[in-house]
Design a protein around this motif. Structure first.
Motif, PDB file in Angstrom:
ATOM      1  N   SER A 109       0.835  -1.195   0.000  1.00 27.38           N
ATOM      2  CA  SER A 109       0.000   0.000   0.000  1.00 27.38           C
ATOM      3  C   SER A 109       0.877   1.256   0.000  1.00 27.38           C
ATOM      4  O   SER A 109       0.611   2.213  -0.720  1.00 27.38           O
ATOM      5  CB  SER A 109      -0.909  -0.035   1.229  1.00 27.38           C
ATOM      6  N   ARG A 138      -4.902   1.585   4.084  1.00 24.42           N
ATOM      7  CA  ARG A 138      -5.726   2.369   3.159  1.00 24.42           C
ATOM      8  C   ARG A 138      -5.637   1.743   1.770  1.00 24.42           C
ATOM      9  O   ARG A 138      -4.575   1.265   1.370  1.00 24.42           O
ATOM     10  CB  ARG A 138      -5.136   3.789   3.122  1.00 24.42           C
ATOM     11  N   CYS A 139      -6.753   1.716   1.058  1.00 23.14           N
ATOM     12  CA  CYS A 139      -6.732   1.138  -0.289  1.00 23.14           C
ATOM     13  C   CYS A 139      -7.448   2.092  -1.230  1.00 23.14           C
ATOM     14  O   CYS A 139      -8.579   2.501  -0.943  1.00 23.14           O
ATOM     15  CB  CYS A 139      -7.454  -0.215  -0.281  1.00 23.14           C
ATOM     16  N   SER A 140      -6.767   2.452  -2.337  1.00 17.47           N
ATOM     17  CA  SER A 140      -7.366   3.479  -3.200  1.00 17.47           C
ATOM     18  C   SER A 140      -8.553   2.940  -4.008  1.00 17.47           C
ATOM     19  O   SER A 140      -9.290   3.706  -4.603  1.00 17.47           O
ATOM     20  CB  SER A 140      -6.309   4.083  -4.125  1.00 17.47           C
ATOM     21  N   ARG A 141      -8.717   1.602  -4.065  1.00 14.81           N
ATOM     22  CA  ARG A 141      -9.862   1.050  -4.820  1.00 14.81           C
ATOM     23  C   ARG A 141     -10.646   0.049  -3.968  1.00 14.81           C
ATOM     24  O   ARG A 141     -10.675  -1.157  -4.248  1.00 14.81           O
ATOM     25  CB  ARG A 141      -9.353   0.357  -6.108  1.00 14.81           C
ATOM     26  N   ASN A 201     -11.009   1.017   2.965  1.00 18.09           N
ATOM     27  CA  ASN A 201     -11.381   2.424   2.924  1.00 18.09           C
ATOM     28  C   ASN A 201     -10.316   3.199   2.142  1.00 18.09           C
ATOM     29  O   ASN A 201      -9.123   2.974   2.330  1.00 18.09           O
ATOM     30  CB  ASN A 201     -11.461   2.917   4.383  1.00 18.09           C
ATOM     31  N   SER A 202     -10.769   4.128   1.282  1.00 21.75           N
ATOM     32  CA  SER A 202      -9.798   4.818   0.422  1.00 21.75           C
ATOM     33  C   SER A 202      -9.060   5.936   1.164  1.00 21.75           C
ATOM     34  O   SER A 202      -8.042   6.425   0.698  1.00 21.75           O
ATOM     35  CB  SER A 202     -10.492   5.381  -0.810  1.00 21.75           C
ATOM     36  N   GLU A 203      -9.600   6.362   2.293  1.00 21.42           N
ATOM     37  CA  GLU A 203      -8.986   7.485   3.009  1.00 21.42           C
ATOM     38  C   GLU A 203      -8.216   7.042   4.243  1.00 21.42           C
ATOM     39  O   GLU A 203      -7.225   7.637   4.609  1.00 21.42           O
ATOM     40  CB  GLU A 203     -10.066   8.452   3.515  1.00 21.42           C
TER      41      GLU A 203
END
Ligand SMILES: O=C(O)CCC(=O)C(=O)O
Ligand SMILES: [Fe+2]
Length: 349
Positions: free
Chosen positions: A14, A209-212, A285-287
């Motif tokens: 990540s 955190r994961c952007s997608r 969650n992206s944030e």
């Protein structure tokens, strides 16, 4: 990619990709979490009313609520549990402090087994991985703890985890006794199914955190093998979702300092289907990163697992075959990594 993955935690990936998941995390289209689910109202049980009230009416009402919750959802949010907020803050803090340490420090506890620090092990080619790192430790019975896997840092880790599991254990026993009572079984039916003083593991779950978040799962859809599982979820970031027949996936809302208690497959089998083992998953969650802590309470793996005799009878056919506890656990682990297969379904009569 798989070789590289074996040497990297999701946290590093990540950080290296600004949260963008590589191919081995991307779920098949039909399994992607999507977004915009409704937040649902989950049954809330006041353990104070259930276990300590002197008023028989209050107690009976809470028991009725619990029975209905276990029969429909297979889980509930537990308030009035008596574990101090101070300890719950501390347990969340040691989790954050552990995962925020340099990788070198955490790798001292890395194993490719279930216990210790790590992420999804690759069980077969083409496996889709969960966006999660974890620290999995046995806490009960005390003499079976692998203390070399208990982190030295943060310095309060061992003491806090010990206090947490020591305080939670009698609560778990009381809940198991209450469930036995409301099913009409001897109070100790479920506590007696455990080895010695009971077997329990905790798993500190860390979801970077994961952007997608629409493409990956933090934990893929699963049931737990347990009698019951006690989750202390992140107090700021949602993520847990429950699958309900005819409704689909619903979000579990944050209820400050409440535990989420769910039945596992062992309970569904022993209660002859009266308590449901809910299918659940975690989304990312992206944030924000997310932390949760699950305590898995198991029946004795050396014993056979089967429906209680008193729960089979006229109008209540036996729903599950007898299966050895360890065999069940081993099939579950295989099925879990494959995804989409429920071990419980193969046990139906
Ligand atoms: O993170 C959560 O809220 C649930 C975790 C969970 O389902 C598990 O650890 O088995
Ligand atoms: Fe779970």
């Amino acid at each position: 990619m798989e070789d590289k993955m074996a040497n990297m935690r999701v946290q590093e990936l990540s950080e290296n990709t600004n949260g963008f998941p590589s191919e081995c995390f991307i779920q098949k289209e039909s399994d992607r979490p999507g977004s915009n689910l409704a937040i649902s109202t989950i049954p809330v049980i006041d353990l104070g009313n259930l276990l300590n009230s002197n008023d028989p009416e209050v107690k009976a009402e809470e028991e009725l609520k619990l029975k209905s919750a276990l029969n429909t959802w297979g889980l509930f949010q537990a308030v009035g549990h008596g574990i101090p907020n101070r300890l719950l803050d501390e347990i969340q803090d040691i989790s954050k402090s552990f995962f925020h340490q340099p990788m070198e420090e955490k790798m001292k506890y890395f194993t490719t087994e279930l216990e210790g620090y790590g992420n999804d092990k690759i069980a077969f080619e083409g496996q889709i991985l969960d966006w999660m790192d974890r620290l999995y430790l046995q806490v009960e019975p005390e003499n079976e703890r692998k203390t070399r896997l208990w982190p030295e840092g943060p310095t309060s880790f061992k003491e806090t985890l010990n206090e947490y599991s020591t305080q939670l254990k009698p609560k778990v026993d009381h809940v198991l006794k209450a469930i036995a009572r409301l099913l009409g079984l001897e109070e100790c039916y479920f506590t007696d199914q455990r080895k010695d003083n009971g077997t329990a593991f905790v798993r500190f779950n860390y979801f970077p955190r994961c952007s997608r978040p629409d493409l990956v799962t933090g934990i893929k859809p699963h049931t737990d093998v347990t009698e019951i599982t006690v989750i202390f979820p992140d107090q700021n970031v949602e993520g847990l979702q429950i699958y309900r027949d005819k409704v689909g996936w619903v979000k579990v809302p944050i209820l400050p300092y409440a535990f989420i208690i769910n039945c596992g497959d062992q309970m569904e089998i022993m209660s002859n289907g009266q308590c449901k083992s809910p299918v659940h998953r975690v989304v990312t969650n992206s944030e924000k990163e997310r932390f949760s802590l699950a305590m898995f309470v198991y029946a004795d793996f050396d014993k056979d697992l089967e429906p209680a005799n008193n729960l089979i009878g006229e109008g209540r056919p036996r729903l599950y075959k007898t299966v050895n506890g360890l065999e069940y656990f081993e099939s579950f682990v295989k099925d879990y990594y494959k995804g989409g297969v429920r071990t419980l379904d193969s046990m139906k009569t």
